[in-house]
Design a protein around this motif. Structure first.
Motif, mmCIF file in Angstrom:
data_model
loop_
_atom_site.group_PDB
_atom_site.id
_atom_site.type_symbol
_atom_site.label_atom_id
_atom_site.label_comp_id
_atom_site.label_asym_id
_atom_site.label_seq_id
_atom_site.Cartn_x
_atom_site.Cartn_y
_atom_site.Cartn_z
ATOM 1 N N UNK B 90 0.830 -1.206 0.000
ATOM 2 C CA UNK B 90 0.000 0.000 0.000
ATOM 3 C C UNK B 90 0.864 1.255 0.000
ATOM 4 N N UNK B 92 2.408 2.912 2.019
ATOM 5 C CA UNK B 92 2.585 3.434 3.379
ATOM 6 C C UNK B 92 3.433 4.695 3.411
ATOM 7 N N UNK B 93 3.139 5.622 2.513
ATOM 8 C CA UNK B 93 3.850 6.898 2.546
ATOM 9 C C UNK B 93 3.265 7.751 3.667
ATOM 10 N N UNK B 94 4.129 8.488 4.361
ATOM 11 C CA UNK B 94 3.650 9.312 5.468
ATOM 12 C C UNK B 94 2.860 10.495 4.909
ATOM 13 N N UNK B 95 1.561 10.582 5.234
ATOM 14 C CA UNK B 95 0.727 11.604 4.584
ATOM 15 C C UNK B 95 1.057 13.025 5.023
ATOM 16 N N UNK B 96 1.684 13.147 6.208
ATOM 17 C CA UNK B 96 1.940 14.499 6.709
ATOM 18 C C UNK B 96 3.301 15.021 6.279
ATOM 19 N N UNK B 105 13.402 10.176 5.454
ATOM 20 C CA UNK B 105 12.993 9.739 6.795
ATOM 21 C C UNK B 105 13.967 8.754 7.429
#
Ligand SMILES: Nc1ncnc2c1ncn2[C@@H]1O[C@H](COP(=O)(O)OP(=O)(O)OP(=O)(O)O)[C@@H](O)[C@H]1O
Ligand SMILES: [Mg+2]
Lengths: 267, 355, 303
Positions: B90, B92-96, B105
Motif C-alpha cells: 500500500x 505506506x507513505x507518510x501523509x503528513x 525519513x
C-alpha cells in the motif's frame, strides 16, 4: 401548492416542523444576546442600545475572579484529560480486542452514563473526607473532577482519528530505523494531532460548561463562572448576566468552529 | 559455492493464532538468497509469501527457526535495527510529510547530518525521476509516482536487502510493465539484493535471477526462470507457471506409453509404473494426418487470440491437448473442427513431473 | 504453539496497552467511578446532626426513600412527598423524551434530506446549542417565559392578554425547558440513523402502492429504530437526573429527584438519604440502559 412534482423523500409537515425547531432553538439565545445590549436593566423592555453591561461586567471584580478561575480549571482539565485520553486511545485502538479493553471503554464512557448529580454527590462525600484529612482546600479537587468527566469527550475524536490511521505507517517507520519513541514522535503524533486538538477543544468547552459537579466539589470562595451565574440568576436578574452569557456563547462558537474545521479536513 | 549469501532462512516456521484456529503460515522454510540478486517469491494467495518477508523485515518473530543476514543471526532484532527496508504493497507513505521528507525519513532516524540527507534525497529523486515533485504531499501524486517515492524511500538508507511485497499490484497494466523494467534497472544500478513478492508468474519470469515457487507455507522449487519453466519439478509448479498439458502414462522400455496407446520419448528419470507428463502448448507441433512417428488427433476446437491460436486436440482415448500456434506462421487458418491431424512434441519438451 | 519470543511480544503489547490506559483509569476511578461505590456504603449509615454521617449501620435511609416516620406516634407511612417527586421526575423525563422525538424526528429528516452543503451547515446549527452552556440556555428560556419576560411583555403590548401568563415555576415550564435543552441530543443520533437510510427503499415502497403514512410507519421508523432508541436514551438519562433546569424553571416547590438529592446534602442534612436516593436514581438509569442494550441488540440481530 403549485409544485406538484412527487418527491419520495418529502413527508408532509416535516419541513415546517424543522424550520420551527430551528427558529425556537435560536430565538431565546438571540433574545438573550440582544438584551445584553439593552440600555436599561430590564430583560424584557427595550430601552435603547447600549454597551454599558460589558464594561460593567468586566469591572465587577467578582466576575473577573470567577472567569479567571473557570479558565484556569478548564485549561488544566482539558490538558490533563486530553493527555490521558490520547494515551488510552493509543493503548486501546491498535491491537486486537481483548477482554480488558471492554472494561477500559466502559470506564472511559462511564461519566456519560451516570447522571451528573449522582457523581457530584459521590465526589462531595469523598472529597469532603479528603479535605478534612489533608487540610488541602485548593483548586486541585475541581481540576481532578473536571478532568475525569472531560475524558470521554477528549477520547472520542482521538480514537476516531487513530482508527482511521493506517497502521502500516508505523510499521514503515520502524522499518526505516525509527525507534518506537521516534515512530510516535514523527509519525503517530503528527497524524493524530488534529484529533487531539479537537479533543482538547471539546474538553475545554465541557469543563467550562459544568455547573453541578463544580457546585458540589468547590470549597468556599471557589465559584466558577457558571456557579456564579446560577447564584445571580436566582437572586436578581440583571442584564450583566446576559453580557457574560453572550461572551461565553461567542467563545463556544469559536471553539466549535475550530473543531468542525479540524475534523472535516480529514476527508 | 563462493557467492556470498545475503539472507538465509533456516527452518523458519510461523504459526498464527492458537488452538483450533491455528494456521501454519510457514512450514519450516529454508532458503538462501545470494547477494546482489533479484530473488522472487512466487505463489498463490495465502501461501506465506508476505509472512516470509515479514520475518526477514523483523515485523514478526518466527515460531521456530532462524533468520540470518550476511551470516549474522537477526531472528530477534527489531526492524529498526536491521539494514533491511521494505516497499509496502500500500506504499505506506507518510501523509503528513512531503516527498523529500518521506525519502529522507530513514536517514533522519539514523541521525545522519542534514547535508548528507539532502544530498541522498536529491540523488534518490533523480534515480526515480521525481525531481519536480520534492515538495509535494503523497496525496498529490499519481499511483505510479507514489510507487516511485516508496521505492526511493526504501532505497535511500542503502539497505543490504530490499523487500518488495507485490509493489506493482495496484498499478494498471501499462504502468506495471514500465515499472517492471524500472525496478530491474534500479536493482542492477544499485546492486542491492531485492526480494520481490508476486503472484504473477509472468512478472516473476521476466524480472528475476532466481525464483522460489511457494505453496501452503512450503517452497517447492528454487531456480532460475528458465530452469523452473522448462523443468518444473512437479505438477503444481508446472501448472502455476505457464499453461501446461498433463498426460498420464506408464513407463515402458525407456519411453512412456500414454493412455491413448501412443508411445512418447521422454527422459524417465529412472521411474517406472504410472507417471505424469507435462508438455507446454507452444511445444506441440501439428502436421497433416498420418505423419509417421506422430500422434493421431482430431481437432476439437480452435480459438483465435491475435498473435496465436489455441488449438484443442483430442487423442484416440479422448485426452485433450492444447497446442499454441503462431497465427502468422502456421497454417492454422485451415484447421476446422473435426479435422484429422498429427501432433508431435518438440525434442525434450515432454517432462516427467511429480504429482 | 507460539514460541517464547512470540508470547513475550504479545504479553508486552497487552501490558503496554494497559500501561497507556492506566493514567486515564486512575483519574476515572478516583474522581468518577470509585466514589459511586462509596455512596452505596453511605446509604447504609446514620445521618450526623450537622450533615455528614455517623459510622453506624442503619436501614433508615432506604426506608426513608419510600416511607416517612410520623414524629408523634412513630408509625411509618408512604411518604407522599417523596413519591410525588419520583413520579414527577419520571413523568417529566418521559414527556420530554417523547416530545423531543415528535419534533426531533422531522428535524433530523429535514437535515438528512438536504444537499450536502446545507446539511453540514444545519448540523453545525444543531451542534452549537448542544455545546452551549446548559445554564445559559435555561436562563434564556427563563427570560422568555417569566411573568415580566419577553413573551408576556409582547402579548400584553399587543393586547392579546390583560394579565401576564403564569408559565414559569411550574411542571410545564420545566418540561418546556428540558425539551428545549435536550432536543439536540435527540436530533443528532436520529440524523446519524436517517443518514444511513437508503432512500431507494422509498422509491420501492411507493412503487408498491404504499401511502406516505404507510411508508413512514412500515419502512422508515423500523429501519431507523436504533437511532430512535439511542436518542431516547440520550434524552431520558439527563432529563431524569436534571438539576439545573428544574431549579431555574421549576422554582422551589416543583423539585425533581436531582434537586431533592441536593437538598439532603444541603439544608436537609441527611446524607444517607441523599445517598440512597442517588443509588435509586442510578438503578433506574441502569435499568433504562439495559433496556437500551437489549433493544439495540434485537434490532441489529434482525437487521
Ligand atoms: N496476522 C495474521 N493472523 C492470522 N493469520 C494470518 C496472519 N497473517 C497471515 N495469516 C495467514 O497465514 C497464511 C499466509 O499468509 P500470507 O499473508 O503470508 O500469504 P501471501 O502469500 O502473502 O498471500 P497474498 O498473495 O494473498 O498476499 C494465510 O493463510 C493467512 O490467512
Ligand atoms: Mg501477501
Amino acid at each position: 401548492m403549485a409544485d406538484t412534482r412527487f418527491s419520495v423523500s418529502r413527508l408532509p409537515g416535516f419541513s415546517t416542523i424543522a424550520v420551527g425547531v430551528f427558529i425556537i432553538l435560536y430565538l431565546p439565545i438571540l433574545m438573550l444576546v440582544i438584551y445584553s445590549f439593552n440600555g436599561g436593566n430590564s430583560i424584557a423592555v427595550w430601552e435603547g442600545f447600549s454597551l454599558q453591561w460589558y464594561p460593567k461586567a468586566w469591572n465587577n471584580e467578582q466576575v473577573r475572579d470567577v472567569t479567571m478561575r473557570s479558565l484556569t480549571i478548564a485549561s488544566a482539565a482539558a490538558l490533563i484529560s486530553t493527555t490521558v485520553a490520547l494515551m488510552a486511545a493509543l493503548g486501546t485502538t491498535r491491537r486486537k480486542q481483548t477482554k480488558g479493553q471492554t472494561f477500559v471503554y466502559l470506564m472511559i464512557n462511564q461519566p456519560l452514563m451516570v447522571p451528573e448529580i449522582v457523581t457530584a454527590v459521590a465526589l462531595l462525600i469523598v472529597f469532603a473526607a479528603i479535605k478534612v484529612a489533608t487540610g488541602y482546600q485548593g483548586l486541585g479537587y475541581l481540576i481532578l473532577a473536571h478532568s475525569a468527566f472531560c475524558i470521554p469527550f477528549a477520547y472520542l475524536p482521538i480514537r476516531a482519528r487513530l482508527e482511521g490511521m493506517d497502521l502500516t505507517l508505523e510499521t514503515a517507520a520502524g522499518d526505516l530505523y525509527a525507534t518506537p519513541w521516534q515512530t510516535f514522535r514523527h509519525v503517530t503524533l503528527p497524524i493524530v494531532m488534529p484529533g487531539a486538538i479537537a479533543g482538547l477543544m471539546l474538553a475545554f468547552v465541557t469543563s467550562l460548561d459544568d455547573v453541578i459537579i463544580t457546585l458540589f466539589v468547590k470549597s468556599a470562595g471557589q465559584d466558577t463562572l457558571p456557579t456564579y451565574m446560577l447564584a445571580q440568576i436566582r437572586r436578581s436578574v440583571s442584564a450583566e448576566v446576559n453580557a457574560i452569557s453572550t461572551l461565553l456563547l461567542v467563545l463556544t462558537v469559536i471553539l466549535l468552529t475550530g473543531f468542525f474545521l479540524l475534523t472535516r479536513k480529514r476527508t | 559455492m563462493t557467492t556470498a549469501i545475503a539472507v538465509e532462512a533456516q527452518s523458519a516456521r510461523k504459526d498464527y493464532g492458537s488452538g483450533q484456529f491455528a494456521v501454519r503460515a510457514l512450514d519450516d522454510v529454508s532458503v538462501r538468497i545470494e547477494k546482489g540478486s533479484f530473488f522472487t517469491l512466487l505463489g498463490p494467495s495465502g501461501c506465506g509469501k508476505t509472512t516470509l518477508l515479514r520475518l526477514i523485515a523483523g515485523f514478526e518473530t518466527p515460531s521456530a527457526g532462524k533468520i540470518l543476514l550476511g551470516g549474522r543471526d537477526i531472528t530477534y532484532d527489531p526492524p529498526n535495527k536491521r539494514p533491511v527496508n521494505t516497499v509496502f504493497q500500500s506504499y505506506a507513505l507518510f501523509p503528513h510529510l512531503t516527498v523529500a521528507q518521506n525519502i529522507g525519513f530513514g536517514l533522519q532516524m539514523l541521525g545522519r547530518p542534514k547535508r548528507e540527507i539532502a544530498a541522498a534525497v536529491d540523488k534518490m529523486l533523480a534515480l526515480v525521476q521525481l525531481e519536480d515533485f520534492a515538495g509535494r504531499k503523497p496525496q498529490q501524486l499519481s499511483g505510479g509516482q507514489q510507487q516511485r517515492v516508496a521505492l526511493a524511500r526504501a532505497l535511500a538508507p542503502e539497505p543490504e536487502v530490499l523487500l518488495l511485497d507485490e509493489p506493482l499490484s495496484a498499478l494498471d497494466l501499462k504502468l506495471r510493465k514500465e515499472m517492471q523494467r524500472e525496478l530491474k534497472r534500479l536493482q542492477t544500478e544499485t546492486g542491492i539484493t531485492f526480494i520481490f513478492v508476486t503472484h504473477d508468474q509472468e512478472e516473476a519470469l521476466t524480472m528475476s535471477d532466481r525464483i522460489a515457487v511457494m505453496r501452503k507455507g512450503n517452497i517447492l522449487q528454487i531456480g532460475a526462470p528458465r530452469e523452473i519453466y522448462n523443468h518444473p519439478k512437479d505438477r503444481f509448479v508446472a501448472d502455476f507457471i505457464g499453461e501446461t498439458n498433463f498426460l498420464s502414462g506408464t513407463v515402458e522400455e525407456g519411453a512412456i506409453r500414454l493412455t491413448s496407446g501412443d508411445l512418447v520419448e521422454a527422459p524417465t528419470q529412472g521411474r517406472s509404473g504410472k507417471v505424469t507428463l507435462a508438455v507446454r502448448p507452444e511445444q506441440v507441433r501439428i502436421s497433416g494426418a498420418g505423419d509417421p512417428g506422430s500422434l493421431a488427433a482430431t481437432v476439437a476446437d480452435s480459438v483465435y487470440f491475435g498473435t496465436d491460436t489455441h488449438c484443442h486436440l483430442r487423442l484416440a482415448d479422448g485426452t485433450e491437448i492444447v497446442a499454441r500456434l503462431q497465427s502468422a506462421a502456421s497454417g492454422e487458418a485451415g484447421l476446422a473442427r473435426g479435422d484429422q491431424v498429427s501432433l508431435r512434441f518438440e525434442a525434450g519438451a515432454a517432462q516427467v513431473v511429480d504429482e | 504453539m507460539a514460541s517464547l519470543a512470540e508470547q513475550r511480544a504479545e504479553r508486552r503489547t497487552i501490558r503496554n496497552g494497559w500501561l497507556l490506559s492506566l493514567p486515564a483509569l486512575i483519574i476515572l476511578i478516583v474522581a468518577a467511578a470509585g466514589p459511586l461505590l462509596i455512596i452505596v456504603i453511605y446509604s447504609f449509615l446514620t445521618p450526623g446532626s450537622y450533615g455528614n454521617v455517623v459510622w453506624e449501620f442503619s436501614w433508615d435511609a432506604w426506608v426513608g426513600v419510600l416511607y416517612s416516620r410520623d414524629i408523634f406516634d412513630g408509625t411509618y407511612k408512604l411518604a407522599d412527598a417523596h413519591l410525588s417527586i419520583f413520579w414527577r421526575s419520571v413523568k417529566l423525563a418521559l414527556l420530554t423524551t417523547m416530545f423531543c422525538f415528535v419534533v426531533g424526528f422531522p428535524t433530523a429528516w429535514f437535515i438528512a434530506t438536504r444537499t450536502p452543503r446545507a446539511r453540514t451547515a444545519l448540523l453545525f446549527l444543531i451542534t452549537i446549542p448542544f455545546w452551549t452552556n446548559l445554564l445559559i440556555r435555561t436562563f434564556a428560556i427563563n427570560q422568555i417565559i417569566r411573568n415580566e419576560g419577553v413573551l408576556n411583555t409582547a402579548l400584553l403590548y399587543l393586547g392579546v392578554i390583560d394579565e401576564p401568563l403564569v408559565i414559569i415555576y411550574s411542571d410545564f415550564a420545566v418540561f418546556l425547558g428540558m425539551t428545549y435543552v435536550y432536543l439536540p441530543l435527540m436530533v443528532l443520533p436520529l440524523f446519524a440513523a436517517i443518514d444511513r437510510f437508503d432512500m431507494r427503499l422509498l422509491e420501492a415502497s411507493y412503487d408498491l402502492y404504499a401511502t406516505r403514512w404507510q411508508v413512514l410507519r412500515r419502512i422508515i421508523v423500523p429501519i431507523v429504530k436504533p437511532g430512535i432508541i439511542a436518542g431516547s436514551i440520550l434524552v431520558f438519562i439527563p432529563a431524569l437526573g436534571a438539576y439545573v433546569t428544574p431549579r431555574i424553571l421549576g422554582g422551589g416547590r416543583n423539585m425533581m429527584i436531582g434537586n431533592f438529592i441536593e437538598l439532603q446534602f444541603g439544608q436537609g442534612r441527611n446524607w444517607p438519604l441523599g445517598a440512597a436516593l442517588s443509588v435509586t436514581l442510578l438503578v433506574i438509569v441502569g435499568a433504562a440502559l439495559m433496556l437500551y442494550v437489549r433493544a439495540s441488540m434485537r434490532t441489529t440481530n434482525n437487521g
